[in-house]
Design an enzyme around this catalytic site. Structure first.
Site, PDB file in Angstrom:
ATOM      1  CG  HIS A   1     -26.990 -19.569  13.391  1.00  0.00           C
ATOM      2  ND1 HIS A   1     -28.153 -20.286  13.534  1.00  0.00           N
ATOM      3  CD2 HIS A   1     -26.497 -19.905  12.176  1.00  0.00           C
ATOM      4  CE1 HIS A   1     -28.353 -21.024  12.451  1.00  0.00           C
ATOM      5  NE2 HIS A   1     -27.362 -20.818  11.610  1.00  0.00           N
TER       6      HIS A   1
ATOM      7  CE1 TYR B   1     -27.934 -23.819   5.194  1.00  0.00           C
ATOM      8  CE2 TYR B   1     -26.848 -21.711   5.494  1.00  0.00           C
ATOM      9  CZ  TYR B   1     -27.620 -22.742   5.990  1.00  0.00           C
ATOM     10  OH  TYR B   1     -28.070 -22.674   7.282  1.00  0.00           O
TER      11      TYR B   1
ATOM     12  CG  HIS C   1     -29.098 -17.645   8.517  1.00  0.00           C
ATOM     13  ND1 HIS C   1     -29.223 -18.380   7.361  1.00  0.00           N
ATOM     14  CD2 HIS C   1     -28.634 -18.499   9.453  1.00  0.00           C
ATOM     15  CE1 HIS C   1     -28.858 -19.628   7.592  1.00  0.00           C
ATOM     16  NE2 HIS C   1     -28.484 -19.738   8.852  1.00  0.00           N
TER      17      HIS C   1
ATOM     18  NE  ARG D   1     -33.030 -21.249   6.680  1.00  0.00           N
ATOM     19  CZ  ARG D   1     -32.653 -20.700   7.831  1.00  0.00           C
ATOM     20  NH1 ARG D   1     -31.723 -21.257   8.565  1.00  0.00           N
ATOM     21  NH2 ARG D   1     -33.223 -19.599   8.283  1.00  0.00           N
TER      22      ARG D   1
ATOM     23  CE1 TYR E   1     -23.748 -22.095   9.556  1.00  0.00           C
ATOM     24  CE2 TYR E   1     -24.778 -23.072   7.633  1.00  0.00           C
ATOM     25  CZ  TYR E   1     -24.834 -22.226   8.722  1.00  0.00           C
ATOM     26  OH  TYR E   1     -25.979 -21.516   8.970  1.00  0.00           O
TER      27      TYR E   1
END
Lengths: 234, 199
Positions: free
Chosen positions: A158, A143, A156, A153, A104
């Site tokens: 959000h 990640y 994905h 995770r 991120y």
């Protein structure tokens, strides 16, 4: 005045989930207090095209500094509707995600994977008059996170949606078909088993843009509302 | 068969650059911020501030709050509220968003106006939605005002809450050099757990 379907707890995850450790101190421990919807719950913020910038729907372009972002270009599209099957036009969708390497842009993300200087990973779009939306992005990477040893995770994106009132508000995550990490992810697995499939997008060759981007379809169903506007002078 | 609800998932820890990027200094615009009122907005201007605490009493630094409220005349800026005897305020839309991580004490702060009561026999209140990492479904609560005791006692929602828990819904009013401030903390768990609504 109104009919508002409740949160369907057979579809929704619990507040406290044994597998997802952060819930143990952050999920409410007492029962929610049921209230009948009043005007406050039958209304909510409405957003128009003024909140959508010209590149907000295209995460492959809205963060460029000196080139194109790395990774696999994808197009994500779908329909936003309510439980009554009604399309929800003019509904704002906000999205955010990791880059192709699973990092991120967020200042607090400590994962040792490269930041992509040409990828912000955040965007917005509105549904059209048929309740359809579409945005372009880069397929996000997986990640690691600290929930348990060797925790990762799944890929994905959000999603944040408003719908017609504050009661239809939804924040969720869209996953990808066939991801082997789904079976090991306590956030995904927190959802009742029968409802999990609704969080997984479908690959579509029809949506795929030849020579450019793979297509995924993700429909989103919000709580149902049927309101008669409160009019007159009381 | 009618379609079923899409399940909720946590907002996670890394939402700021997507949802409140201006506040968190990311190069992206945001749809709404912590300041709902301008100089021209009608009504009593107030500052609404507080913190969010977890089950250990630790301050939550990565929550996102959204508020929704009526204007000073008790009218919501929404097509479902078309009451002609209550005026819309062109300088007030009633929606705000603020994260808790932007200052060292992890406070949220909104600048807004005190709403009017939206319906006869109801107290004035502000609707609050809270999101955070570790919260798989957002929670809803309401902020009532501690200087509205009589109206609160008559309010159908406030009065339906167990008396010993009503205090968790009350913002406390303070006069400060920079204006009227209401303070309201949110406790996710524990003896002071805030009342969260199933609406």
């Amino acid at each position: 005045m109104s009919v508002l379907s409740g949160r369907d707890w057979k579809s929704q995850p619990p507040y406290i989930d044994q597998g997802y450790k952060s819930t143990s101190l952050r999920g409410p421990s007492r029962s929610l207090v049921k209230i009948d919807p009043e005007l406050a719950e039958m209304t909510g913020p409405a957003f128009g095209d003024e909140v959508i910038g010209s590149l907000d729907h295209d995460l492959t372009r809205n963060g460029r500094v000196n080139g194109e972002p790395l990774g696999e270009r994808i197009v994500v599209t779908g329909r936003v509707l309510d439980e009554n099957g009604q399309s929800l036009p003019n509904t704002l969708i906000e999205v955010w995600q990791a880059n192709a390497a699973g990092r991120y842009i967020h200042k607090k993300d400590q994962h040792d994977a490269p930041v992509d200087p040409n990828f912000l990973g955040a965007g917005r779009c509105m549904t059209d008059d048929q309740g359809r939306y579409r945005f372009y992005t880069i397929r996000p990477g997986a990640y690691p996170w600290g929930n348990h040893p060797n925790a990762w995770r799944p890929n994905h994106i959000h999603f944040s949606l408003f719908g017609p009132t504050i009661a239809t508000r939804l924040i969720t995550q869209m996953y990808f078909p066939g991801d082997p990490l789904l079976a090991f992810d306590p956030i995904f697995e927190s959802v009742p088993e029968a409802a999990r499939g609704r969080l997984i997008s479908e690959f579509s060759l029809d949506v795929t843009e030849e020579g450019f981007a793979l297509g995924y379809v993700f429909d989103i169903v919000l709580r149902g509302t049927q309101a008669t506007p409160m009019e007159g002078t009381e | 068969m009618s379609p079923r609800q899409t399940p909720s998932q946590t907002i996670g820890p890394f939402f700021h650059y997507g949802l409140n990027p201006v506040e968190a200094n990311y190069p992206h615009s945001q749809i709404a911020g912590h300041c709902l009122a301008s100089d021209q907005t009608l009504g009593e201007h107030i500052r609404l501030t507080g913190r969010v605490f977890d089950g250990n009493g630790a301050v939550v630094e990565d929550a996102l709050l959204e508020i929704w409220q009526a204007n000073a005349a008790g009218r919501y800026a929404h097509p479902n509220d078309a009451r002609s005897n209550r005026a819309l305020d062109p300088h007030f839309h009633g929606f705000g968003r603020c994260g808790t991580g932007a200052n060292e004490q992890a406070r949220f702060t909104f600048c807004t106006i005190k709403p009017g009561p939206a319906q006869p026999g109801h107290a004035p209140f502000i609707s609050v939605t809270v999101f955070m990492r570790g919260l798989l479904n957002h929670v809803y609560t309401r902020i009532y005002f501690d200087d509205e005791a009589a109206a609160n006692a008559a309010d159908p929602v406030f009065s339906s809450v167990a008396p010993e828990r009503q205090v968790t819904l009350l913002a406390k009013r303070y006069h400060t050099p920079s204006g009227i401030e209401y303070r309201f903390d949110i406790h996710m768990q524990g003896d002071q757990e805030t009342v969260f609504f199933d609406l």
